[in-house]
Design a protein around this motif. Structure first.
Motif, PDB file in Angstrom:
ATOM      1  N   GLU A  71      36.339  -4.496  42.899  1.00 31.65           N
ATOM      2  CA  GLU A  71      37.566  -3.759  43.205  1.00 31.65           C
ATOM      3  C   GLU A  71      38.012  -2.886  42.033  1.00 31.65           C
ATOM      4  OE1 GLU A  71      40.266  -6.822  44.444  1.00 31.65           O
ATOM      5  OE2 GLU A  71      39.057  -7.283  46.211  1.00 31.65           O
ATOM      6  N   GLU A  72      37.023  -2.229  41.413  1.00 35.03           N
ATOM      7  CA  GLU A  72      37.253  -1.281  40.325  1.00 35.03           C
ATOM      8  C   GLU A  72      37.937  -1.901  39.107  1.00 35.03           C
ATOM      9  OE1 GLU A  72      38.221   2.716  41.415  1.00 35.03           O
ATOM     10  OE2 GLU A  72      37.652   2.355  43.491  1.00 35.03           O
ATOM     11  N   LYS A  73      37.660  -3.169  38.835  1.00 32.87           N
ATOM     12  CA  LYS A  73      38.249  -3.851  37.674  1.00 32.87           C
ATOM     13  C   LYS A  73      37.434  -3.633  36.401  1.00 32.87           C
ATOM     14  CE  LYS A  73      40.405  -7.382  40.475  1.00 32.87           C
ATOM     15  NZ  LYS A  73      40.306  -8.739  41.002  1.00 32.87           N
ATOM     16  N   SER A  74      36.252  -3.068  36.517  1.00 31.75           N
ATOM     17  CA  SER A  74      35.390  -2.812  35.361  1.00 31.75           C
ATOM     18  C   SER A  74      35.067  -1.328  35.287  1.00 31.75           C
ATOM     19  CB  SER A  74      34.064  -3.575  35.478  1.00 31.75           C
ATOM     20  OG  SER A  74      34.259  -4.958  35.452  1.00 31.75           O
ATOM     21  N   GLU A  75      34.959  -0.834  34.061  1.00 34.67           N
ATOM     22  CA  GLU A  75      34.457   0.526  33.855  1.00 34.67           C
ATOM     23  C   GLU A  75      32.957   0.502  34.142  1.00 34.67           C
ATOM     24  OE1 GLU A  75      33.863   3.722  30.208  1.00 34.67           O
ATOM     25  OE2 GLU A  75      34.641   1.732  29.774  1.00 34.67           O
TER      26      GLU A  75
ATOM     27  N   ARG B 131      26.712   1.726  41.655  1.00 33.61           N
ATOM     28  CA  ARG B 131      28.134   2.036  41.427  1.00 33.61           C
ATOM     29  C   ARG B 131      28.966   1.617  42.641  1.00 33.61           C
ATOM     30  NH1 ARG B 131      30.897   5.336  38.010  1.00 33.61           N
ATOM     31  NH2 ARG B 131      29.029   6.417  37.316  1.00 33.61           N
ATOM     32  N   TYR B 132      28.487   1.950  43.821  1.00 28.51           N
ATOM     33  CA  TYR B 132      29.194   1.608  45.055  1.00 28.51           C
ATOM     34  C   TYR B 132      29.324   0.087  45.195  1.00 28.51           C
ATOM     35  CZ  TYR B 132      30.096   0.855  49.977  1.00 28.51           C
ATOM     36  OH  TYR B 132      30.630   0.401  51.156  1.00 28.51           O
TER      37      TYR B 132
ATOM     38  N   LYS C 141      31.743  -1.396  42.522  1.00 29.25           N
ATOM     39  CA  LYS C 141      33.142  -1.097  42.864  1.00 29.25           C
ATOM     40  C   LYS C 141      33.616  -1.973  44.013  1.00 29.25           C
ATOM     41  CE  LYS C 141      33.753   3.652  41.320  1.00 29.25           C
ATOM     42  NZ  LYS C 141      34.103   5.015  41.745  1.00 29.25           N
ATOM     43  N   GLU C 142      32.762  -2.148  45.003  1.00 33.38           N
ATOM     44  CA  GLU C 142      33.126  -2.989  46.143  1.00 33.38           C
ATOM     45  C   GLU C 142      33.310  -4.443  45.708  1.00 33.38           C
ATOM     46  OE1 GLU C 142      31.064  -4.480  50.250  1.00 33.38           O
ATOM     47  OE2 GLU C 142      30.930  -2.338  49.793  1.00 33.38           O
TER      48      GLU C 142
END
Length: 132
Positions: free
Chosen positions: A29-33, A21-22, A25-26
């Motif tokens: 840049e949190e563009k995907s669920e 998950r980390y 996200k990195e």
């Protein structure tokens, strides 16, 4: 492949899932669920319900060695699903296995588009999403 709308990580190791998950996200840049599962059975129920008719573009990171259902068992089950599932989910094996036979076996499944060794890296996510 462009950045998927959703990424599913299926691994019985919850610590690996948190790490994934980390990294995801990195990398994105949190563009995907991001959806995590430690139970292959629950993941299959979710996938069959969520993608039965219309799905969204999804990457599935799939571990090989899990209790009850292995990654191979999950792939066998996914190969029996609807075309909507097969069209919307792209599978990448994510395993600690370095056995060349596992890589060969993964290549036998049409849904599998690659094999990555743990741990997942930002570079691997970028590679999958053609961000390099």
């Amino acid at each position: 492949m462009k950045i998927p709308d959703r990424i599913i990580v299926l691994d019985d190791d919850s610590i690996n899932n948190m790490f994934c998950r980390y990294i995801i996200k990195e990398a994105l840049e949190e563009k995907s669920e991001i959806v995590m599962f430690t139970s292959p059975q629950k993941a299959l129920i979710y996938i069959n319900a969520e993608y039965a008719i219309n799905g969204i573009s999804t990457v599935l990171f799939l571990d090989i060695n899990m209790p009850v259902l292995s990654g191979w068992d999950v792939l066998d089950e996914l190969s029996k699903t609807t075309s909507a599932v097969k069209e919307n989910i792209t599978v990448y094996m994510l395993s600690s296995s370095v056995d060349p036979n596992d890589k060969k076996r993964a290549d036998e499944f049409d849904m599998v588009n690659g094999f990555y060794e743990k741990p997942l890296t930002v570079e691997a996510v970028h590679d999958i999403c053609n961000m390099n």
